[in-house]
Enzyme design. Structure first.
Site, PDB file in Angstrom:
ATOM      1  N   HIS A   1       0.808  -1.217   0.000  1.00 32.19           N
ATOM      2  CA  HIS A   1       0.000   0.000   0.000  1.00 32.19           C
ATOM      3  C   HIS A   1       0.839   1.264   0.000  1.00 32.19           C
ATOM      4  O   HIS A   1       0.432   2.280  -0.572  1.00 32.19           O
ATOM      5  CB  HIS A   1      -0.971  -0.045   1.179  1.00 32.19           C
TER       6      HIS A   1
ATOM      7  N   SER B   1      -6.780  -2.185  -0.961  1.00 33.74           N
ATOM      8  CA  SER B   1      -6.329  -1.450  -2.146  1.00 33.74           C
ATOM      9  C   SER B   1      -7.464  -0.730  -2.879  1.00 33.74           C
ATOM     10  O   SER B   1      -7.242   0.390  -3.374  1.00 33.74           O
ATOM     11  CB  SER B   1      -5.553  -2.374  -3.091  1.00 33.74           C
TER      12      SER B   1
ATOM     13  N   ASP C   1     -13.104 -13.361 -12.270  1.00 26.77           N
ATOM     14  CA  ASP C   1     -11.704 -13.745 -12.205  1.00 26.77           C
ATOM     15  C   ASP C   1     -10.834 -12.575 -12.660  1.00 26.77           C
ATOM     16  O   ASP C   1     -11.052 -12.007 -13.729  1.00 26.77           O
ATOM     17  CB  ASP C   1     -11.471 -14.966 -13.087  1.00 26.77           C
ATOM     18  N   GLY C   2      -9.859 -12.232 -11.851  1.00 23.82           N
ATOM     19  CA  GLY C   2      -9.045 -11.062 -12.144  1.00 23.82           C
ATOM     20  C   GLY C   2      -8.193 -11.200 -13.385  1.00 23.82           C
ATOM     21  O   GLY C   2      -7.993 -10.234 -14.128  1.00 23.82           O
TER      22      GLY C   2
ATOM     23  N   ASP D   1      -2.778  -8.935  -7.219  1.00 18.78           N
ATOM     24  CA  ASP D   1      -2.478  -9.368  -5.848  1.00 18.78           C
ATOM     25  C   ASP D   1      -3.147 -10.721  -5.587  1.00 18.78           C
ATOM     26  O   ASP D   1      -4.087 -10.822  -4.800  1.00 18.78           O
ATOM     27  CB  ASP D   1      -2.984  -8.299  -4.866  1.00 18.78           C
TER      28      ASP D   1
ATOM     29  N   HIS E   1      -7.477  -8.613  -7.955  1.00 17.52           N
ATOM     30  CA  HIS E   1      -7.817  -9.493  -6.829  1.00 17.52           C
ATOM     31  C   HIS E   1      -8.112  -8.593  -5.631  1.00 17.52           C
ATOM     32  O   HIS E   1      -7.335  -8.487  -4.696  1.00 17.52           O
ATOM     33  CB  HIS E   1      -6.671 -10.454  -6.520  1.00 17.52           C
TER      34      HIS E   1
END
Length: 285
Positions: free
Chosen positions: A18, A99, A142-143, A168, A41
């Site tokens: 971060h 995030s 799904d990323g 991530d 994600h």
């Protein structure tokens, strides 16, 4: 998929990730043109550290807890701590921003954010947490597949030329996840070669990551930078001893912002055998 980021929210890996994420956002928003961000994600985007999963593991005490107690003097770290304070002012004293929250509060009205989360309960919480923000689109998806769907980003008929993709993944497949991530990065760069791509990864035994570093250096990006923080020696394959970020097409002077921040994080969060490093796998120069 059984992974829940709530167990690990606010730990040393989140702190590293971060701090770097906000530094990237600040670099991208220097210019007035729109920015696009894809969080592949995303989790739920907002966590509670004094109840439920995070309290059971206690990882945040050795991450954000130690950093707040130390109050180090560094611009990038102070920027992150200020964001955490803003989150707690709005959401309560035990809140911790994921995030998506950090992206939403670091970027501007003209910017656009897409967040993806595959786990249904987490995705529902993500959608709820950002239901009032028209800039943020939350998807139960799904990323990796999202990179095909949303890259290159557009605003109407116009392509957005600036922005970032944060990857991530949970690494439930352990080292096999690196192959999936590298493949996704390669496709993402082909679709959006000017984008900044940031891949977070865990570190158990650093020497086990050598094949990953070689593959990362050969990706079709202008540059490849790794920033790593180990809070203890990488002498056990059974625990996460640290983590890193692979940064492709890193913004100008990002390395100069992160290098002193890594030293500060090591001093605040590291134990015996800890280390930090910033290394160019391939420089743009």
């Amino acid at each position: 998929m059984n992974y829940r980021h709530a167990f690990h929210a606010g730990n040393h890996a989140d702190v590293l990730k971060h701090v770097a994420l906000l530094a990237i956002c600040d670099a991208l928003t220097v210019k007035p043109s729109p920015v696009f961000a894809l969080d592949t994600h995303a989790g739920r985007g907002l966590y509670r550290l004094k109840s439920g999963s995070a309290q059971r593991t206690g990882e945040a005490e050795h991450g954000i807890g130690r950093l707040i107690a130390a109050q180090p003097r560094n611009a990038a770290v102070a920027r992150y701590l200020k964001a955490v304070q803003a989150c707690r002012a709005a959401q309560g004293h035990d809140a911790y921003p994921g995030s998506p929250w950090l992206l939403a509060h670091a970027l501007r009205e003209q910017d656009r954010i897409v967040c993806c989360e595959l786990q249904p309960i987490e995705a529902a919480a993500l959608k709820s947490n950002f239901a009032g923000d028209s800039r943020v689109a939350a998807h139960e998806s799904d990323g990796y597949a999202a990179m095909k769907a949303f890259l290159p980003p557009k605003s109407g008929a116009q392509k957005i030329g600036r922005g970032l993709v944060l990857i991530d993944p949970p690494y439930e497949a352990q080292l096999n996840e690196f192959d999936a991530a590298v493949a996704a990065l390669r496709e993402g760069l082909q679709r959006w070669p000017e984008g900044v791509f940031a891949l977070w990864y865990p570190i158990k035994l650093r020497r086990a990551l050598r094949p990953f570093y070689r593959k990362a250096a050969n990706l079709p990006a202008k540059s490849a930078l790794v920033a790593e923080l180990l809070v203890r020696a990488d002498d056990s394959p059974l625990r996460m001893n640290g983590s890193g970020l692979l940064l492709l097409n890193a913004p100008w002077k990002l390395d100069a912002a992160l290098e002193p921040a890594l030293g500060v994080l090591l001093k605040a969060l590291g134990d015996d055998g800890g280390s930090a490093q910033l290394e160019w796998l391939r420089s743009a120069l």
